[in-house]
Design a protein around this motif. Structure first.
Motif, mmCIF file in Angstrom:
data_model
loop_
_atom_site.group_PDB
_atom_site.id
_atom_site.type_symbol
_atom_site.label_atom_id
_atom_site.label_comp_id
_atom_site.label_asym_id
_atom_site.label_seq_id
_atom_site.Cartn_x
_atom_site.Cartn_y
_atom_site.Cartn_z
ATOM 1 N N SER A 263 0.846 -1.212 0.009
ATOM 2 C CA SER A 263 0.075 0.016 -0.037
ATOM 3 C C SER A 263 0.820 1.262 0.066
ATOM 4 O O SER A 263 0.217 2.477 0.210
ATOM 5 C CB SER A 263 -0.826 -0.126 1.153
ATOM 6 O OG SER A 263 -0.084 -0.034 2.347
ATOM 7 N N VAL A 286 -6.635 -0.948 -2.400
ATOM 8 C CA VAL A 286 -8.001 -1.447 -2.189
ATOM 9 C C VAL A 286 -8.101 -2.123 -0.841
ATOM 10 O O VAL A 286 -9.147 -1.877 -0.079
ATOM 11 C CB VAL A 286 -8.366 -2.659 -3.456
ATOM 12 C CG1 VAL A 286 -9.720 -3.333 -3.138
ATOM 13 C CG2 VAL A 286 -8.275 -1.839 -4.697
ATOM 14 N N ALA A 287 -7.155 -2.910 -0.582
ATOM 15 C CA ALA A 287 -7.056 -3.461 0.976
ATOM 16 C C ALA A 287 -7.173 -2.707 1.855
ATOM 17 O O ALA A 287 -8.024 -2.504 2.901
ATOM 18 C CB ALA A 287 -5.920 -4.565 0.982
ATOM 19 N N LYS A 288 -6.275 -1.396 1.662
ATOM 20 C CA LYS A 288 -6.106 -0.380 2.682
ATOM 21 C C LYS A 288 -7.508 0.182 3.067
ATOM 22 O O LYS A 288 -7.944 0.631 3.911
ATOM 23 C CB LYS A 288 -5.079 0.418 2.420
ATOM 24 C CG LYS A 288 -4.845 1.570 3.282
ATOM 25 C CD LYS A 288 -3.599 2.602 2.948
ATOM 26 C CE LYS A 288 -3.226 3.571 3.904
ATOM 27 N NZ LYS A 288 -2.267 4.494 3.403
ATOM 28 N N ALA A 289 -8.053 0.601 1.991
ATOM 29 C CA ALA A 289 -9.351 1.296 2.033
ATOM 30 C C ALA A 289 -10.581 0.772 2.644
ATOM 31 O O ALA A 289 -11.111 1.100 3.281
ATOM 32 C CB ALA A 289 -9.743 1.660 0.572
ATOM 33 N N LYS A 290 -10.659 -0.616 2.188
ATOM 34 C CA LYS A 290 -11.383 -1.570 2.521
ATOM 35 C C LYS A 290 -11.383 -1.674 4.406
ATOM 36 O O LYS A 290 -12.308 -1.807 5.255
ATOM 37 C CB LYS A 290 -11.546 -2.785 1.997
ATOM 38 C CG LYS A 290 -11.900 -3.053 0.781
ATOM 39 C CD LYS A 290 -13.055 -2.223 0.362
ATOM 40 C CE LYS A 290 -13.585 -2.045 -1.076
ATOM 41 N NZ LYS A 290 -14.908 -1.233 -1.121
ATOM 42 N N LEU A 291 -10.177 -1.958 4.720
ATOM 43 C CA LEU A 291 -9.896 -2.069 6.144
ATOM 44 C C LEU A 291 -10.146 -0.656 7.066
ATOM 45 O O LEU A 291 -10.596 -0.638 7.780
ATOM 46 C CB LEU A 291 -8.017 -2.209 6.417
ATOM 47 C CG LEU A 291 -7.750 -3.682 6.092
ATOM 48 C CD1 LEU A 291 -6.334 -3.658 6.054
ATOM 49 C CD2 LEU A 291 -8.517 -4.536 6.673
ATOM 50 N N GLN A 292 -9.824 0.555 6.340
ATOM 51 C CA GLN A 292 -10.283 1.790 7.018
ATOM 52 C C GLN A 292 -11.775 1.859 6.903
ATOM 53 O O GLN A 292 -12.277 2.588 8.063
ATOM 54 C CB GLN A 292 -9.850 2.980 5.870
ATOM 55 C CG GLN A 292 -8.164 3.157 6.091
ATOM 56 C CD GLN A 292 -7.619 4.260 5.057
ATOM 57 O OE1 GLN A 292 -8.263 4.541 4.047
ATOM 58 N NE2 GLN A 292 -6.613 4.716 5.411
ATOM 59 N N GLN A 293 -12.423 1.319 6.227
ATOM 60 C CA GLN A 293 -14.100 1.338 6.073
ATOM 61 C C GLN A 293 -14.491 0.429 7.032
ATOM 62 O O GLN A 293 -15.208 0.896 7.751
ATOM 63 C CB GLN A 293 -14.516 0.874 4.747
ATOM 64 C CG GLN A 293 -15.896 0.565 4.860
ATOM 65 C CD GLN A 293 -16.483 0.055 3.421
ATOM 66 O OE1 GLN A 293 -15.885 -0.090 2.236
ATOM 67 N NE2 GLN A 293 -17.827 -0.251 3.140
ATOM 68 N N TYR A 294 -13.833 -0.772 7.425
ATOM 69 C CA TYR A 294 -14.058 -1.610 8.397
ATOM 70 C C TYR A 294 -14.097 -0.732 9.910
ATOM 71 O O TYR A 294 -14.995 -0.746 10.622
ATOM 72 C CB TYR A 294 -13.344 -2.902 8.597
ATOM 73 C CG TYR A 294 -13.234 -3.691 9.924
ATOM 74 C CD1 TYR A 294 -14.146 -4.161 10.115
ATOM 75 C CD2 TYR A 294 -12.147 -3.221 10.621
ATOM 76 C CE1 TYR A 294 -14.189 -4.932 11.442
ATOM 77 C CE2 TYR A 294 -12.003 -3.872 11.734
ATOM 78 C CZ TYR A 294 -13.014 -4.899 12.191
ATOM 79 O OH TYR A 294 -13.016 -5.388 13.549
ATOM 80 N N GLU A 297 -16.908 1.649 10.259
ATOM 81 C CA GLU A 297 -18.093 1.124 10.669
ATOM 82 C C GLU A 297 -18.175 0.657 12.137
ATOM 83 O O GLU A 297 -19.063 0.620 12.809
ATOM 84 C CB GLU A 297 -18.315 0.094 9.618
ATOM 85 C CG GLU A 297 -18.677 0.261 8.303
ATOM 86 C CD GLU A 297 -18.837 -0.693 7.302
ATOM 87 O OE1 GLU A 297 -18.749 -1.985 7.756
ATOM 88 O OE2 GLU A 297 -19.193 -0.231 6.244
#
Length: 328
Positions: A263, A286-294, A297
């Motif tokens: 990343s 993509v992975a970094k963005a999805k982990l930030q989203q998690y 949430e």
């Protein structure tokens, strides 16, 4: 003497692929058979391009296996791409073996080739051979070892070590051109064989001598297309190129480079990647963005929802409450 330069003629018909014979030691059931050196050579003789991908753990190795790559390389480049070291020379041998074991747990037909990392063979021939055997004994899926080599006129030790391996029946894939373990002596990570005719002659001579020693294949890294193509045409063993153009028998790339798994900006910016890398995707960002989203949430109590939870029968719950009342 290097011998007379020749153009490779069609190989003898006696080198046609042979049928596979099975014995009581053969795998049974639905186990997918790994390709062998004979399979790779047969594909090479047929003129079909060979593919090899470098992976470092069970997850990425299974990706490679599922892609049906001809070969899977467990490279010491994991030191920088996966383990946070600044150089391949820092990688401890025990840590490397740990990753070899993880990679070989992945199932598939890709033939596994394993690096001899820096420090695993330089101490002495006996020390190097013992470590080579240790790598082979980690898993029956380890079919061949890869050894980085210098100029055949000066690097007598490595050539002697490769001879020791080949004489013991240990398959060796050699590695010439830019050899990362020797980057300091080469003046850094630079293209090789592009400065003088003498330098090209040295690379060619090195490749020829390695074939004579018994290497079944050789990796050519960061070498001009014309040079790598010429060497490939003169040899009767497969060449695997990385930054060596389209004239080699096959190609190899590192899984983290080609998929953009890191990343960091240096790995996601194509202009900062090595020239020879084609980045097929950028999975790291993509992975970094999805982990930030998690994380967001969780903080906003948007995850988990009831759909992510397990239900309990109301009768069981009421029974539990009755038990609690009795205990109190």
């Amino acid at each position: 003497m290097l011998g007379t330069v020749r153009c490779r003629a069609p190989l003898a018909r006696s080198l046609r692929p042979f049928k596979h014979f099975y014995s009581s030691h053969s795998p049974i059931g639905n186990v997918k058979r790994s390709l062998t050196i004979a399979d790779i050579k047969a594909k090479y003789v047929s003129g079909a391009p060979l593919s090899m991908i470098t992976a470092y753990d069970y997850l990425t190795a299974q990706w490679v296996q599922d892609s049906n790559s001809d070969m899977l390389l467990v490279g010491d480049s994991m030191a920088m791409t996966s383990l946070g070291y600044t150089s391949t020379t820092e990688l401890p041998f025990d840590e490397f073996k740990y990753h070899v074991q993880a990679v070989t747990r992945a199932s598939g037909s890709s033939m596994v080739v394993v690096d001899m990392p820096f420090g695993s063979f330089e101490e002495s021939y006996a020390h190097g051979v013992a470590n080579a055997i240790r790598l082979l004994k980690l898993s029956p899926k380890v079919i061949s070892l890869k050894v980085e080599c210098g100029d055949y006129r000066r690097d007598r030790y490595t050539f002697g070590f490769i001879r020791e391996l080949c004489e013991r029946g240990i398959p060796v894939m050699s590695h010439i051109g830019l050899t990362p373990q020797r980057a300091n002596s080469l003046g850094g990570f630079k293209v090789q064989g592009n400065q003088s005719a003498a330098e090209i002659l040295s690379l060619y001579g090195t490749a020829v001598q390695l074939q004579k020693l018994g290497c079944w294949s050789t990796v050519i890294e960061c070498v001009p297309h014309k040079v790598a193509s010429f060497i490939t045409q003169q040899l009767s063993i497969p060449t695997i190129g990385i930054g060596a153009g389209m004239g080699t028998s096959g190609q190899v790339l590192v899984v983290s480079d080609m998929l953009g798994l890191s990343s960091t900006s240096s790995d996601t910016d194509q202009s900062l990647l090595p020239r020879f890398v084609k980045q097929y995707d950028q999975l790291g960002p993509v992975a970094k963005a999805k982990l930030q989203q998690y994380n967001k949430e969780v903080q906003l109590k948007q995850f988990p929802l009831m759909e992510h939870s397990f239900k309990l029968k109301e009768t069981v719950w009421n029974e539990f409450l009755d038990l609690i009342k009795k205990d109190n």
